[in-house]
Design an enzyme around this catalytic site. Sequence first.
Site, PDB file in Angstrom:
ATOM      1  N   THR D  16       0.955  -1.202  -0.215  1.00 36.52           N
ATOM      2  CA  THR D  16      -0.014   0.041   0.006  1.00 36.52           C
ATOM      3  C   THR D  16       0.890   1.284  -0.032  1.00 36.52           C
ATOM      4  O   THR D  16       2.213   1.171   0.395  1.00 36.52           O
ATOM      5  CB  THR D  16      -0.962   0.209   1.266  1.00 36.52           C
ATOM      6  OG1 THR D  16      -0.034   0.033   2.278  1.00 36.52           O
ATOM      7  CG2 THR D  16      -1.838  -1.176   1.237  1.00 36.52           C
ATOM      8  N   ASP D  17       0.130   2.332  -0.340  1.00 36.33           N
ATOM      9  CA  ASP D  17       0.780   3.621  -0.450  1.00 36.33           C
ATOM     10  C   ASP D  17       0.197   4.638   0.593  1.00 36.33           C
ATOM     11  O   ASP D  17      -0.915   4.174   1.290  1.00 36.33           O
ATOM     12  CB  ASP D  17       1.156   4.175  -1.703  1.00 36.33           C
ATOM     13  CG  ASP D  17       0.153   4.357  -2.550  1.00 36.33           C
ATOM     14  OD1 ASP D  17      -1.012   4.764  -1.877  1.00 36.33           O
ATOM     15  OD2 ASP D  17       0.145   4.631  -3.778  1.00 36.33           O
ATOM     16  N   GLN D  18       0.588   6.025   0.779  1.00 37.86           N
ATOM     17  CA  GLN D  18      -0.191   6.771   1.657  1.00 37.86           C
ATOM     18  C   GLN D  18      -1.572   7.048   1.026  1.00 37.86           C
ATOM     19  O   GLN D  18      -2.373   7.884   1.793  1.00 37.86           O
ATOM     20  CB  GLN D  18       0.811   7.782   2.214  1.00 37.86           C
ATOM     21  CG  GLN D  18       0.852   8.939   1.051  1.00 37.86           C
ATOM     22  CD  GLN D  18       1.740  10.018   1.460  1.00 37.86           C
ATOM     23  OE1 GLN D  18       2.392   9.936   2.101  1.00 37.86           O
ATOM     24  NE2 GLN D  18       1.694  11.393   0.885  1.00 37.86           N
TER      25      GLN D  18
END
Lengths: 135, 135, 135, 135
Positions: D16-18
């Site tokens: 995942t990313d932000q």
Amino acid sequence: MSEIFSQRHLVQFYETDQMGIVHHSNYLRFFEEARVAWAHAHGILDYQKPESAARFAVLSSRVEHKKPAVFGDVLWTEVQGFLDGGRVRFEYQTWRGPQESRELVAQGETVHVAMTLDLKPTRPSKELLSLLRRN
Amino acid sequence: MSEIFSQRHLVQFYETDQMGIVHHSNYLRFFEEARVAWAHAHGILDYQKPESAARFAVLSSRVEHKKPAVFGDVLWTEVQGFLDGGRVRFEYQTWRGPQESRELVAQGETVHVAMTLDLKPTRPSKELLSLLRRN
Amino acid sequence: MSEIFSQRHLVQFYETDQMGIVHHSNYLRFFEEARVAWAHAHGILDYQKPESAARFAVLSSRVEHKKPAVFGDVLWTEVQGFLDGGRVRFEYQTWRGPQESRELVAQGETVHVAMTLDLKPTRPSKELLSLLRRN
Amino acid sequence: MSEIFSQRHLVQFYETDQMGIVHHSNYLRFFEEARVAWAHAHGILDYQKPESAARFAVLSSRVEHKKPAVFGDVLWTEVQGFLDGGRVRFEYQTWRGPQESRELVAQGETVHVAMTLDLKPTRPSKELLSLLRRN
């Protein structure tokens, strides 16, 4: 401490480096896979509420490499959780090969602290405490 | 031990996770960037001969997280090498912000052993030994 | 379309795979580095407000590989933005070597749409539109 | 063209990313997982001879994102291979959810060329040709 939980990982091509082995930074990812799978299997991590995973900060990690792993290896990471003051410590052993002749590839540890939604340290949930006190 | 060497890293979007901070596995990559830059700056790692980097296995690593780093942070990782028996140990401190008010984001250590081309442990090269004995 | 902007990337050991070259998935990361650096340089991405980057979804990407890149290569990615209906398209060329004898390593494209904070498509900001209409 | 082959992937926290979704660069990795699993299932990729995977260069890739995937999603990537002149093209569709109500998350394509051990383009092996001509 919790029971021992074991999680499978098939080494991918994109996890290798030009030494022809698994890049060492991936072991922290294998450990995370095992820790998350353990938490999910015991109902204390809800994928539909991603904040339940996010609210668990990594304070430190340690990895010891025993054998290089290569593309296509089937690795099994055993994880076990411990209560350590207000912190939660997980220990890992990553193995390759069939149970009767398995080799230790890596072992290590991560230490965590539960966080509130605004990222302040807090106590582990009752459910987590209960799992960590099972044995 | 060697001199202290410092390497800059601008935190990328792809290094964040859904907690909104740098995923902890990336710190081993920041440490590698600093270690490689140090070795290259001192002429003991030749990018044109990639086996010069490959012949240096990671035996263990340790990371302690002090502050979360976020997207866009400018981090400086200080690295220093030590001779430790036949092994080479690097210590790291990753800082954020200007020198006069910098904050410690992470610190850690990696331990390495030199390898022959067919991946047998060997002694560090004379050039590396000389750098590690400088101070 | 915007002006052309160029961003440097030193290929890291952890970006290689067991073919001894940069793993192809990293080019989307190099493109992101260039796109983000362009947006930051023009004041339309604020690192302190990470939602300014988050509110920009990737709809599609395309990469063509011309030459393999290896550990230690200094790559320069040129990025240029275009307005394409309500979408924003970026085109990239990743080069290696000094300007007068540079080689094209990869080229590609990503298409994006601006998003509201609750992830609904919206129009690009005035500031972004102004940059994309500069030439 | 080959038969359609389907490969499972459980989305990890580290993917995942932000934005709280899977970072777009990971889809090329999911595609690789599916392509490699297909090749291994049909006996044309031998994990014990890593050069059998290495000798297959990526010429280009294309990804279209239809829905964001999030931590804990179970994704199934369908892959199908085609002979395209001397090149091999794979098409992918990545789905989420149970067969009867599945949603398309991403689709794309990669184009490859077989390589000799010293990285010169060559023809696909007889075994690969036979698989690609099956339907």
